[in-house]
Design an enzyme around this catalytic site. Structure first.
Site, PDB file in Angstrom:
ATOM      1  N   GLY A 188       0.826  -1.042  -0.087  1.00  0.00           N
ATOM      2  CA  GLY A 188       0.412   0.123   0.222  1.00  0.00           C
ATOM      3  C   GLY A 188       0.817   0.904   0.041  1.00  0.00           C
ATOM      4  O   GLY A 188       1.456   1.239   0.174  1.00  0.00           O
ATOM      5  N   ASN A 189       0.114   2.489   0.239  1.00  0.00           N
ATOM      6  CA  ASN A 189       0.769   3.464   0.187  1.00  0.00           C
ATOM      7  C   ASN A 189       0.309   4.948   1.250  1.00  0.00           C
ATOM      8  O   ASN A 189      -0.318   4.340   1.987  1.00  0.00           O
ATOM      9  CB  ASN A 189       1.509   4.160  -1.020  1.00  0.00           C
ATOM     10  CG  ASN A 189       0.005   4.478  -1.234  1.00  0.00           C
ATOM     11  OD1 ASN A 189      -1.391   5.732  -0.872  1.00  0.00           O
ATOM     12  ND2 ASN A 189      -0.929   4.447  -3.045  1.00  0.00           N
ATOM     13  N   ARG A 190       0.358   5.707   1.422  1.00  0.00           N
ATOM     14  CA  ARG A 190       0.730   6.171   2.998  1.00  0.00           C
ATOM     15  C   ARG A 190      -0.837   7.569   2.503  1.00  0.00           C
ATOM     16  O   ARG A 190      -0.742   8.205   3.611  1.00  0.00           O
ATOM     17  CB  ARG A 190       0.975   7.216   3.232  1.00  0.00           C
ATOM     18  CG  ARG A 190       2.857   6.141   3.748  1.00  0.00           C
ATOM     19  CD  ARG A 190       3.980   7.515   4.331  1.00  0.00           C
ATOM     20  NE  ARG A 190       3.851   7.805   5.290  1.00  0.00           N
ATOM     21  CZ  ARG A 190       3.902   8.078   6.675  1.00  0.00           C
ATOM     22  NH1 ARG A 190       3.825   6.782   7.087  1.00  0.00           N
ATOM     23  NH2 ARG A 190       3.881   8.947   7.612  1.00  0.00           N
ATOM     24  N   SER A 191      -1.424   7.709   0.903  1.00  0.00           N
ATOM     25  CA  SER A 191      -2.439   8.708   0.560  1.00  0.00           C
ATOM     26  C   SER A 191      -2.980   8.010   2.051  1.00  0.00           C
ATOM     27  O   SER A 191      -3.291   7.431   1.690  1.00  0.00           O
ATOM     28  CB  SER A 191      -3.371   8.613  -0.692  1.00  0.00           C
ATOM     29  OG  SER A 191      -4.209   9.393  -0.886  1.00  0.00           O
TER      30      SER A 191
END
Ligand code: CTP
Ligand code: CA
Length: 237
Positions: free
Chosen positions: A33-36
């Protein structure tokens, strides 16, 4: 009754906003995933709805407060998605009837080549793990290439390049590569941009020009993006 700042300048428009970060499964319990946080995307949807648009929000993983804020609006219809491929499917369907598409989601560039049906285990391992990843399709480039006549397509780019001149050059190349009308660029670091309530953006237009620069809260930034879209559409009409 005139409410200060109230506008209905997007009335009659159908718009699609994507927001949040995609999650690419590795096995039944893990993902890449990512930190958005999805906050800027949620504010884009809310600002458009407040200004009269009918909004479809294609929501990848978002912070609960951002999703709740958007859910509360009666002119926002939410479709939730997990992976980049699910996002592509949902946004492509929604875009067919829309005049504007704003792609604010943080889409995973790669997904695991194989998804294990069972939890990956360390048992029998040698102390390292190599994952094979495959590139996801460039969703916004596909939308821009196959768009219906008159549709405006906007992409976002979160850049970590610290030098402003190099960042702008990179943005110009990226806008051209994707074929979008506007590219909204913001500089992000480990914290700024992703978690903060403030944002600072530069909007690059189709001639590579700086169409607008803005900094403010994520809501104000959202309004600045819609102002940029309106300016562009007024010119094209
Ligand atoms: N985007 C997309 N599909 C992808 C990756 C990105 O539609 N597979 C969209 C994002 O939603 C965003 C824009 O493209 O609106 C720019 O994303 P960015 O990650 O900056 O662009 P990339 O082409 O992935 O370039 P980079 O190699 O810098 O990550
Ligand atoms: Ca990317």
């Amino acid at each position: 009754l005139a409410i200060a700042g109230a506008r209905n300048d997007l009335t009659g428009l159908r718009v699609v906003v994507t927001a949040g970060g995609t999650r690419e499964p590795l096995d039944p319990v893990r993902f890449l995933g990512n930190r958005s946080s999805g906050r800027q995307g949620a504010q884009l949807a809310i600002a458009a709805a407040d200004r009269g648009a009918e909004v479809t929000l294609v929501a990848a993983h978002m912070d609960a407060d951002a999703l709740a804020a958007a859910s509360a609006h009666r002119r926002i219809d939410i479709t939730r998605v997990g992976t980049a491929l699910e996002l592509q499917h949902a946004v492509t369907a929604a875009a067919a009837g829309a005049q504007v598409v704003v792609m604010a989601a943080a889409v995973a560039d790669y997904r695991p080549a194989r998804v294990s049906d069972t939890k990956l285990t360390k048992e029998g391992g040698d102390g390292t793990l190599t994952l094979e990843l495959v590139e996801n399709p460039d969703i916004v480039a596909g939308l821009a290439a196959h768009r219906p006549a008159g549709q405006t397509v906007v992409a976002f780019a979160a850049e970590t390049e610290p030098d402003a001149v190099a960042r702008l050059e990179r943005a110009r190349r990226k806008r051209a590569r994707k074929g979008v009308d506007l590219l909204v660029v913001n500089e992000v670091g480990w914290r700024a941009g992703f978690e903060a309530d403030h944002n600072a953006i530069v909007i690059v237009g189709s001639e590579g020009e700086v169409a607008a620069e803005f900094s403010g809260t994520k809501r104000e930034t959202a309004d600045a993006v819609w102002d940029g879209v309106q300016t562009l559409r007024a010119r094209v009409d």
